[in-house]
Design a protein around this motif. Structure first.
Motif, mmCIF file in Angstrom:
data_model
loop_
_atom_site.group_PDB
_atom_site.id
_atom_site.type_symbol
_atom_site.label_atom_id
_atom_site.label_comp_id
_atom_site.label_asym_id
_atom_site.label_seq_id
_atom_site.Cartn_x
_atom_site.Cartn_y
_atom_site.Cartn_z
ATOM 1 N N LEU A 120 -7.267 22.871 8.905
ATOM 2 C CA LEU A 120 -8.154 22.268 9.598
ATOM 3 C C LEU A 120 -7.931 20.635 9.731
ATOM 4 O O LEU A 120 -8.797 19.924 10.207
ATOM 5 N N VAL A 121 -7.105 20.105 8.638
ATOM 6 C CA VAL A 121 -7.202 18.720 8.544
ATOM 7 C C VAL A 121 -6.625 17.910 9.790
ATOM 8 O O VAL A 121 -7.354 16.684 10.326
ATOM 9 N N CYS A 122 -5.788 18.393 10.775
ATOM 10 C CA CYS A 122 -5.261 17.884 11.950
ATOM 11 C C CYS A 122 -4.401 18.446 12.642
ATOM 12 O O CYS A 122 -3.850 19.694 11.942
ATOM 13 N N CYS A 123 -4.185 18.427 13.929
ATOM 14 C CA CYS A 123 -3.087 19.038 14.586
ATOM 15 C C CYS A 123 -1.838 19.334 14.147
ATOM 16 O O CYS A 123 -1.339 20.282 14.229
ATOM 17 N N HIS A 124 -1.239 18.365 13.407
ATOM 18 C CA HIS A 124 -0.167 18.494 12.960
ATOM 19 C C HIS A 124 0.147 19.261 11.899
ATOM 20 O O HIS A 124 0.972 20.045 11.756
ATOM 21 N N TRP A 125 -0.869 19.228 10.677
ATOM 22 C CA TRP A 125 -0.848 20.169 9.670
ATOM 23 C C TRP A 125 -1.412 21.555 10.374
ATOM 24 O O TRP A 125 -0.720 22.612 9.366
ATOM 25 N N PRO B 173 0.800 -1.094 0.027
ATOM 26 C CA PRO B 173 0.114 0.119 -0.012
ATOM 27 C C PRO B 173 0.829 1.124 -0.084
ATOM 28 O O PRO B 173 2.050 1.397 0.474
ATOM 29 N N ALA B 174 0.378 2.164 -0.562
ATOM 30 C CA ALA B 174 0.933 3.337 -0.491
ATOM 31 C C ALA B 174 1.252 4.191 0.901
ATOM 32 O O ALA B 174 0.420 3.978 1.725
ATOM 33 N N PRO B 175 2.387 4.899 0.993
ATOM 34 C CA PRO B 175 2.481 5.234 2.296
ATOM 35 C C PRO B 175 1.492 6.583 2.850
ATOM 36 O O PRO B 175 1.285 7.303 1.920
ATOM 37 N N ARG B 176 1.142 6.372 4.029
ATOM 38 C CA ARG B 176 -0.003 7.523 4.437
ATOM 39 C C ARG B 176 0.874 8.985 4.587
ATOM 40 O O ARG B 176 2.040 8.967 4.892
ATOM 41 N N MET B 177 0.106 9.803 4.425
ATOM 42 C CA MET B 177 0.629 11.467 4.600
ATOM 43 C C MET B 177 1.524 11.497 5.868
ATOM 44 O O MET B 177 2.497 11.984 6.026
ATOM 45 N N GLU B 178 0.732 11.055 6.820
ATOM 46 C CA GLU B 178 1.296 11.310 8.338
ATOM 47 C C GLU B 178 2.793 10.541 8.464
ATOM 48 O O GLU B 178 3.584 10.739 9.165
ATOM 49 N N SER B 179 3.193 9.688 7.409
ATOM 50 C CA SER B 179 4.184 8.689 7.824
ATOM 51 C C SER B 179 5.260 9.550 6.782
ATOM 52 O O SER B 179 6.478 8.979 7.265
ATOM 53 N N LEU B 180 4.937 10.608 6.151
ATOM 54 C CA LEU B 180 6.166 11.297 5.641
ATOM 55 C C LEU B 180 6.990 11.866 6.318
ATOM 56 O O LEU B 180 6.373 12.432 7.494
ATOM 57 N N PRO B 181 8.451 12.291 5.945
ATOM 58 C CA PRO B 181 9.085 12.988 6.922
ATOM 59 C C PRO B 181 8.670 14.439 7.040
ATOM 60 O O PRO B 181 8.050 14.872 5.855
#
Length: 251
Positions: free
Chosen positions: A31-36, A1-9
């Protein structure tokens, strides 16, 4: 499966986000998530966007607010006054007071006049033997300056105007600019003195300017008004000449 966005450096994610238009970053990606949200609120994305688009400057400072707002305000910087030099007759100017023979548009330099300092300006408005006034009201939200930006950052609102007399007649000039709330309450105001230009003046063009800063929350509109008349009460258009008016919102 393709890597998820949150797994990117994080450095890779910043580069991806930096390729997204600024308004979408602030209004959607944040608004997507706290990290973004933290990334969009941070300096790194905006420093990168500024570097990519050649917007870095001495006035930008490496902190969260300044880099984001420096980018946004630099990209949007433009004259918010429409038809500032009379190229469209009196279009876009409201609350027009036509004293005497009323407003007229003439070609530079005009009778007993001088050329304007900028070759890009070809026309001017001229007043008559009784008071002539005209105004524009700028809707800041319609121009893309959202409420949080105006309330929290309170970017500078820079106002400029140019006026001149003709060398064979005296005249008067006034400028009044107001920052208005949603209900059009006056939150800040600049009003020039009534400037008197004597007969037998040199007809040179003079710039007048004012910068609004730290004006408090709630500003939604800018109302720009200027005008004047001649002091000899000669029939025709011997009063003050105005052109190249501007209102800009700046970092």
């Amino acid at each position: 499966p393709a890597p998820r966005m949150e797994s990117l450096p994080e450095a890779v994610l910043i580069r991806i986000l930096a390729s997204i238009p600024a308004v979408e970053l602030v209004l959607a990606c944040r608004l997507v998530c706290c990290h973004w949200k933290n990334l969009v609120d941070g300096a790194a994305i905006w420093i990168l966007k500024c570097q990519q688009e050649g917007l870095t400057g001495a006035e930008a400072q490496e902190d969260t607010d300044n880099w984001q707002n420096f980018y946004f305000l630099s990209k949007k910087r433009k004259n918010l006054i429409k038809n500032p030099c009379g190229e469209e007759d009196l279009q876009h100017w409201g609350e027009v007071e036509n004293g005497g023979d009323g407003w007229k548009i003439e070609e530079l330099p005009g009778d007993f006049g001088k050329e304007f300092p900028s070759e890009e300006v070809h026309k001017y408005f001229v007043t008559s033997y009784e008071w002539c006034r005209k105004a524009q009201v700028i809707d800041l939200r319609a121009e893309g300056y959202w409420e949080e930006l105006m309330d929290t950052t309170q970017p500078k609102v820079v106002v400029k105007d140019w006026y001149a007399g003709r060398s064979d007649a005296g005249c008067l000039y006034e400028l009044c600019v107001k920052l208005l709330s949603e209900n059009e309450d006056v939150l800040a105001e600049y009003k020039s003195e009534t400037i008197s230009i004597p007969q037998d003046n040199d007809a040179s063009w003079t710039e007048i300017s004012h910068t609004f800063a730290n004006y408090g929350p709630g500003v939604r509109f800018v109302r720009f008004e200027h005008g004047g008349q001649d002091t000899l009460f000669w029939k025709g258009w011997y009063g003050v000449r105005v052109t190249n008016s501007s209102v800009t919102v700046e970092p």
